[in-house]
Design a protein around this motif. Sequence first.
Motif, short mmCIF file in Angstrom:
data_model
loop_
_atom_site.label_atom_id
_atom_site.label_comp_id
_atom_site.label_asym_id
_atom_site.label_seq_id
_atom_site.Cartn_x
_atom_site.Cartn_y
_atom_site.Cartn_z
N VAL A 1 0.66 -1.00 -0.05
CA VAL A 1 -0.16 0.17 -0.37
C VAL A 1 0.60 1.24 -0.22
O VAL A 1 0.38 2.43 -0.69
CB VAL A 1 -1.00 -0.27 1.73
N TRP A 2 2.15 1.24 1.00
CA TRP A 2 3.05 2.41 0.90
C TRP A 2 4.04 2.32 -0.61
O TRP A 2 3.83 4.19 -1.17
CB TRP A 2 4.16 1.82 1.46
N ARG A 3 3.78 1.24 -0.98
CA ARG A 3 4.58 1.48 -2.40
C ARG A 3 3.28 1.79 -3.19
O ARG A 3 3.92 2.89 -4.87
CB ARG A 3 5.21 0.27 -2.90
N LEU A 4 2.25 2.34 -3.04
CA LEU A 4 1.40 2.52 -4.10
C LEU A 4 1.42 4.10 -4.40
O LEU A 4 1.19 4.71 -5.25
CB LEU A 4 0.42 1.19 -4.31
N ALA A 5 0.96 4.34 -3.01
CA ALA A 5 0.88 5.10 -2.35
C ALA A 5 1.83 6.54 -2.85
O ALA A 5 1.46 7.60 -3.39
CB ALA A 5 0.91 5.65 -0.74
N GLU A 6 3.32 5.55 -3.23
CA GLU A 6 4.14 6.59 -3.39
C GLU A 6 4.06 7.24 -4.93
O GLU A 6 5.12 7.72 -5.35
CB GLU A 6 5.61 5.96 -2.67
N LEU A 7 3.97 5.75 -5.48
CA LEU A 7 3.73 5.52 -6.70
C LEU A 7 3.20 6.63 -7.46
O LEU A 7 3.22 7.18 -8.85
CB LEU A 7 3.31 4.52 -7.32
N VAL A 8 1.99 6.81 -7.17
CA VAL A 8 0.62 7.23 -7.47
C VAL A 8 1.21 9.25 -6.79
O VAL A 8 1.37 10.14 -7.88
CB VAL A 8 -0.73 7.41 -6.16
N ALA A 9 2.35 9.43 -6.03
CA ALA A 9 2.99 10.80 -5.67
C ALA A 9 3.88 10.75 -6.40
O ALA A 9 3.89 12.25 -6.79
CB ALA A 9 3.73 10.83 -3.63
N LEU A 10 4.72 9.71 -7.07
CA LEU A 10 5.87 10.52 -7.76
C LEU A 10 4.99 10.59 -9.37
O LEU A 10 6.12 11.02 -9.98
CB LEU A 10 6.90 9.32 -8.22
N TYR A 11 3.89 9.43 -9.46
CA TYR A 11 3.57 10.44 -11.38
C TYR A 11 3.36 11.45 -11.06
O TYR A 11 3.17 12.63 -11.64
CB TYR A 11 2.09 9.41 -10.75
N PHE A 12 2.49 12.34 -9.81
CA PHE A 12 2.19 13.51 -9.99
C PHE A 12 3.31 14.66 -10.15
O PHE A 12 3.56 15.40 -10.97
CB PHE A 12 1.38 14.30 -9.10
N ALA B 1 6.51 1.06 -14.23
CA ALA B 1 6.90 1.03 -12.96
C ALA B 1 7.09 -1.30 -12.64
O ALA B 1 7.39 -1.72 -11.35
CB ALA B 1 5.90 0.63 -11.97
N PHE B 2 6.64 -1.09 -13.70
CA PHE B 2 6.46 -3.44 -13.99
C PHE B 2 8.18 -3.71 -13.82
O PHE B 2 7.67 -5.06 -12.85
CB PHE B 2 5.72 -3.76 -15.62
N PRO B 3 9.18 -2.82 -14.28
CA PRO B 3 10.81 -3.92 -13.80
C PRO B 3 11.03 -3.97 -12.23
O PRO B 3 11.30 -4.47 -11.64
CB PRO B 3 11.55 -3.16 -14.62
N GLY B 4 10.66 -2.90 -11.59
CA GLY B 4 10.24 -2.75 -10.00
C GLY B 4 9.92 -3.94 -9.50
O GLY B 4 10.15 -4.56 -8.32
N PHE B 5 8.40 -3.81 -9.80
CA PHE B 5 7.49 -4.53 -9.15
C PHE B 5 7.97 -6.50 -9.07
O PHE B 5 8.09 -6.90 -8.66
CB PHE B 5 5.97 -3.92 -9.83
#
Length: 100
Positions: free
Chosen positions: A40-51, A86-90
Motif C-alpha cells: 500500500v505504501w509503495r502504491l501511494a508513493e507511485l501515485v505521488a511520484l506520478y504527480f 514500474a513493472f521492472p521494479g515490481f
Amino acid sequence: MSTSAQIGFLVVLALLAANLPFANQRILFLGPQRISKPLVWRLAELVALYFVVGGVGLALESHAGQIAPQGWEFYAVTGTMFVTLAFPGFVYRYLMHRKH
C-alpha cells in the motif's frame, strides 16, 4: 535544451521515479529503514511520484511555450504508461526469488 532532449529527460525521469518505490525500503523516502514496506505504501508513493513527474513535465512544457489543454484521456494514458514503467521494479521486488 531542445524539445527532443526534454522528452528524453522526462521519459528517463519517469522510468526512474516509477521504479523508486520498489527499490527503496523507506516510507516516503524519509522515514526509518524498514525490513519490508507494505505494498500500500509503495502504491501511494507511485501515485505521488506520478504527480511529481507530471509537474516536471508541466514545467518543461510551460518553459517551451503555451501549455496544451489535456482531458481525462491524457491522464489515463500517462497513468497507464507510468504503471507500465514500474513493472521492472515490481518484478524485482515481488516476483524474483532471491536467496536470503
